[in-house]
Design a protein around this motif. Structure first.
Motif, PDB file in Angstrom:
ATOM      1  N   VAL A  35      -1.367 -74.722  23.557  1.00 24.26           N
ATOM      2  CA  VAL A  35      -2.559 -75.572  23.486  1.00 24.26           C
ATOM      3  C   VAL A  35      -3.794 -74.745  23.166  1.00 24.26           C
ATOM      4  O   VAL A  35      -4.623 -75.124  22.339  1.00 24.26           O
ATOM      5  N   LEU A  36      -3.908 -73.586  23.795  1.00 27.22           N
ATOM      6  CA  LEU A  36      -5.116 -72.791  23.706  1.00 27.22           C
ATOM      7  C   LEU A  36      -5.253 -72.040  22.384  1.00 27.22           C
ATOM      8  O   LEU A  36      -6.342 -71.997  21.792  1.00 27.22           O
ATOM      9  N   VAL A  37      -4.169 -71.437  21.896  1.00 24.98           N
ATOM     10  CA  VAL A  37      -4.257 -70.579  20.711  1.00 24.98           C
ATOM     11  C   VAL A  37      -4.737 -71.337  19.464  1.00 24.98           C
ATOM     12  O   VAL A  37      -5.662 -70.881  18.779  1.00 24.98           O
ATOM     13  N   PRO A  38      -4.156 -72.503  19.119  1.00 23.00           N
ATOM     14  CA  PRO A  38      -4.679 -73.227  17.937  1.00 23.00           C
ATOM     15  C   PRO A  38      -6.155 -73.577  18.067  1.00 23.00           C
ATOM     16  O   PRO A  38      -6.913 -73.513  17.086  1.00 23.00           O
ATOM     17  N   TYR A  39      -6.555 -73.933  19.285  1.00 17.96           N
ATOM     18  CA  TYR A  39      -7.960 -74.280  19.510  1.00 17.96           C
ATOM     19  C   TYR A  39      -8.860 -73.079  19.258  1.00 17.96           C
ATOM     20  O   TYR A  39      -9.896 -73.183  18.576  1.00 17.96           O
ATOM     21  N   ALA A  85      -9.241 -77.363  27.941  1.00 17.81           N
ATOM     22  CA  ALA A  85      -9.315 -76.553  29.156  1.00 17.81           C
ATOM     23  C   ALA A  85      -8.513 -77.178  30.287  1.00 17.81           C
ATOM     24  O   ALA A  85      -7.846 -76.480  31.067  1.00 17.81           O
ATOM     25  N   LEU A  86      -8.569 -78.496  30.391  1.00 19.71           N
ATOM     26  CA  LEU A  86      -7.835 -79.196  31.441  1.00 19.71           C
ATOM     27  C   LEU A  86      -6.353 -78.886  31.377  1.00 19.71           C
ATOM     28  O   LEU A  86      -5.718 -78.529  32.387  1.00 19.71           O
ATOM     29  N   TYR A  87      -5.778 -78.976  30.178  1.00 17.52           N
ATOM     30  CA  TYR A  87      -4.333 -78.758  30.051  1.00 17.52           C
ATOM     31  C   TYR A  87      -3.975 -77.279  29.946  1.00 17.52           C
ATOM     32  O   TYR A  87      -2.833 -76.907  30.198  1.00 17.52           O
ATOM     33  N   THR A  88      -4.932 -76.451  29.592  1.00 17.13           N
ATOM     34  CA  THR A  88      -4.654 -75.010  29.614  1.00 17.13           C
ATOM     35  C   THR A  88      -4.339 -74.536  31.029  1.00 17.13           C
ATOM     36  O   THR A  88      -3.442 -73.706  31.239  1.00 17.13           O
ATOM     37  N   PHE A  89      -5.027 -75.086  32.016  1.00 15.99           N
ATOM     38  CA  PHE A  89      -4.827 -74.665  33.401  1.00 15.99           C
ATOM     39  C   PHE A  89      -3.840 -75.541  34.159  1.00 15.99           C
ATOM     40  O   PHE A  89      -3.441 -75.188  35.264  1.00 15.99           O
ATOM     41  N   ARG A  90      -3.448 -76.674  33.602  1.00 13.83           N
ATOM     42  CA  ARG A  90      -2.527 -77.559  34.323  1.00 13.83           C
ATOM     43  C   ARG A  90      -1.077 -77.442  33.867  1.00 13.83           C
ATOM     44  O   ARG A  90      -0.174 -77.720  34.628  1.00 13.83           O
ATOM     45  N   LEU A  91      -0.871 -77.074  32.597  1.00 14.87           N
ATOM     46  CA  LEU A  91       0.498 -77.016  32.106  1.00 14.87           C
ATOM     47  C   LEU A  91       1.267 -75.868  32.747  1.00 14.87           C
ATOM     48  O   LEU A  91       0.690 -74.832  33.118  1.00 14.87           O
TER      49      LEU A  91
END
Length: 589
Positions: free
Chosen positions: A219-223, A202-208
């Motif tokens: 980052v989000l889709v594989p997760y 979640a951190l990098y989903t909103f920071r990238l």
């Protein structure tokens, strides 16, 4: 100074105090970050570390190139640890296999278990350190020493799994069976891991940055794909221990494998007496014939492992046990080796009296063994070893065994489970009261034509469908060798009539399967687990969204610099960063 200016100054002073508290809080976090970065990358000092700027990935491209190796080491070390941990049931077989090839008895199985546990624990520790550093906004740098260690773990795990696949392929069947018991618990553990992993995701989903080499979608889709897979994977799970209430059969009978070899030397009088004491329902053993025609109990082809032949006749230590006369065999000690070369890693401590009794054990005759079984009303099943060439009983071994069973011991015929397939028709005619037993699966027509009433199968052939089919035709099933509680529980749920075990003293105390659940309860557990983990993951994502997209304290100003951590040292930082953090302009004071 008017009252309005005084109020503004007080407001700004309060904000200054809040900013100071935030800086102190950030300073208090530094010892933790120093410890994490030091353990992970040997970067103990602050100037060696670097914060991740907003929109950037958590490590350099060079570091990213190594992480597939790290992921492979994590996966392979986990598979090896799980495979070997669930293989505890067969540790004795592995140690015996090592002994037959190396000539030295040692608990190599425990050495491998310790190495597997240390390897996975090491990689898991590095993963936890990495997740903590990412959560603290630190750039990842794995020390070269850890990289070497990771590569070593990967090579060791792959080599071990390859060796098991080549030399001990059947162990993968144990792996598959274990999933019928452990899969529900592994599902829970996997969802817990996904909840913990949601924090850095979640951190990098909103920071990238939305446009770049690595985007939030990547980052989000594989997760999310993995999470959805875990949510619905119970649909494909099967376990005979998930069954309707009241459908579980009786507890399987316990047949002592060579007696009770964890509490007494195998195939000795004491071993079978201990089986009786611990509530065993039958005996299993191995029978050879001495050179002068006396059947005796011995599992190995030689006397080297379980007697003191090395001390009294070292030149004959590797000779076939059947080539000795009973006069020689009867003088050998069959108990002292039990304490010198411990055959099991989990042997209970013996009392002083039992230890002395064990040290006095000798080679046991088949006649005396059968008399004990008849007196205690215990079933017996034994493997017969045909004598080698040049042995006087090479072609008379079946008749000699029948003579001892029927005439010398006079055991009740229904207590004998006759396993040997050679000359079965002759045995049927000579001893019609024996319970004819097969050592492999066969068609019902073949079993019924040979009057087979019991199957003696390896536990790896365990199948609820087959057990039920045979039971409907009055053919019961015995599985060997079952030592671990989880495997015994699975055999119970499958419907086995009996199991051959080294651990009568342990399994006798099990009053119900360790995993037993109705389909309704399992569905409830599955749904609740999915819903709860989904809620927790959603809350984590909402929290990060609120932190990264939150409202600034003064219109027109952003608090992004607070979250991204602009200060590299306590009490210092750029003028502009400090202004943003405090949401004030120093010139107004």
């Amino acid at each position: 100074m008017d009252s309005g200016a005084i109020v503004i100054k007080k407001c700004r002073l309060r904000r200054l105090k809040v900013a100071r508290q935030r800086l102190l809080q950030r300073y208090k976090h530094q010892p933790l970050v120093s410890c994490l970065a030091g353990l992970y990358g040997c970067r103990w000092r602050r100037y060696q570390r670097q914060k991740v700027e907003r929109g950037e990935w958590c490590c350099s491209k060079r570091e990213c190139a190594f992480y597939p190796v790290f992921a492979a080491a994590l996966c392979f070390s986990f598979v090896f640890l799980y495979l070997w941990e669930e293989g505890r049931n067969d540790y004795n077989n592995f140690d015996w296999f090592s002994y037959s090839n190396l000539g030295v008895w040692f608990l190599w199985s425990i050495v491998l278990l310790v190495m597997a546990a240390l390897s996975f624990s090491y990689i898991l520790l590095l993963l936890i350190l990495a997740v903590c550093l990412v959560s603290e906004g630190q750039q990842l740098y794995l020390h070269c020493g850890h990289k070497v260690g990771t590569v070593f773990v990967l090579i060791f795990s792959v080599a071990a799994l390859t060796g098991i696949t080549i030399m001990w392929t059947v162990q993968w069947q144990t792996f598959v069976l274990s999933m019928q018991v452990t899969a529900p618990f592994m599902h829970l553990a996997a969802l817990l891991f996904m909840v913990l992993l949601s924090w850095p995701v979640a951190l990098y989903t909103f920071r990238l940055k939305k446009k770049g080499t690595l985007t939030p979608v990547m980052v989000l889709v594989p997760y999310l794909v993995l999470l959805l897979f875990l949510f619905f994977i119970p649909l494909g799970m099967y376990s005979p221990c998930i069954r309707e209430e009241g459908t579980l059969g009786p507890k399987p009978a316990l047949i002592g494998h060579r007696g009770a070899p964890m509490v007494a030397p195998e195939n000795t009088h004491m071993s079978f007496v201990k089986t009786v004491e611990h509530g065993g329902d039958g005996f299993e053993t191995d029978v050879a014939i001495s050179f002068d025609g006396v059947p005796f109990l011995m599992h190995d082809r030689t006397l080297a492992r379980t007697t003191n032949i090395w001390e009294v006749r070292p030149a004959d230590a590797n000779s076939d046990a059947a080539m000795f006369t009973w006069d020689v065999l009867s003088t050998l000690n069959s108990g002292k080796w039990f304490f010198k070369n411990k055959p099991f890693y989990n042997m209970p401590t013996l009392s002083h009296g039992d230890r002395k009794w064990a040290e006095e054990q000798t080679v046991y005759q088949l006649r005396d063994f059968l008399k004990l079984a008849d007196r205690e009303n215990k079933l017996v099943i034994f493997d017969l070893y045909r004598p080698p060439k040049q042995h006087p009983y090479r072609d008379l071994w079946i008749d000699r065994i029948l003579e001892v069973v029927l005439n010398e011991s006079r055991i009740k015929p229904h207590l004998v489970l006759w396993l040997q397939n050679i000359q079965r028709s002759h045995v049927l005619a000579t001893a019609p009261g024996f319970q004819q037993t097969y050592s492999n699966k066969a068609s019902l027509e073949e079993l019924q034509s040979n009057k087979i009433v019991k199957l003696n199968l390896s536990y790896r052939e365990m199948s609820a469908k087959d057990v039920w089919m045979y039971a409907e035709n009055n053919i019961t099933t015995n599985f060997y060798v079952v030592n671990e509680p989880w495997l015994f529980s699975l055999a119970w749920c499958v419907g086995a009539h009996s199991v051959t075990t080294n651990a009568v003293h342990t399994l006798k105390g099990i009053t119900k399967p360790i995993f037993l659940m109705t389909p309704r309860d399992y569905r409830i557990m599955w749904v609740l687990t999915d819903v709860l983990s989904g809620i927790l993951i959603s809350l984590v994502f909402l929290l990060h969204w609120w932190r990264e997209k939150g409202t600034p304290c003064v219109p027109g100003r952003s608090t992004d610099s607070i979250a991204s951590g602009s200060f590299s040292t306590f009490g210092t930082g750029s003028e502009n960063s400090l202004k943003k953090l405090l949401c004030i302009d120093y010139g107004t004071f």
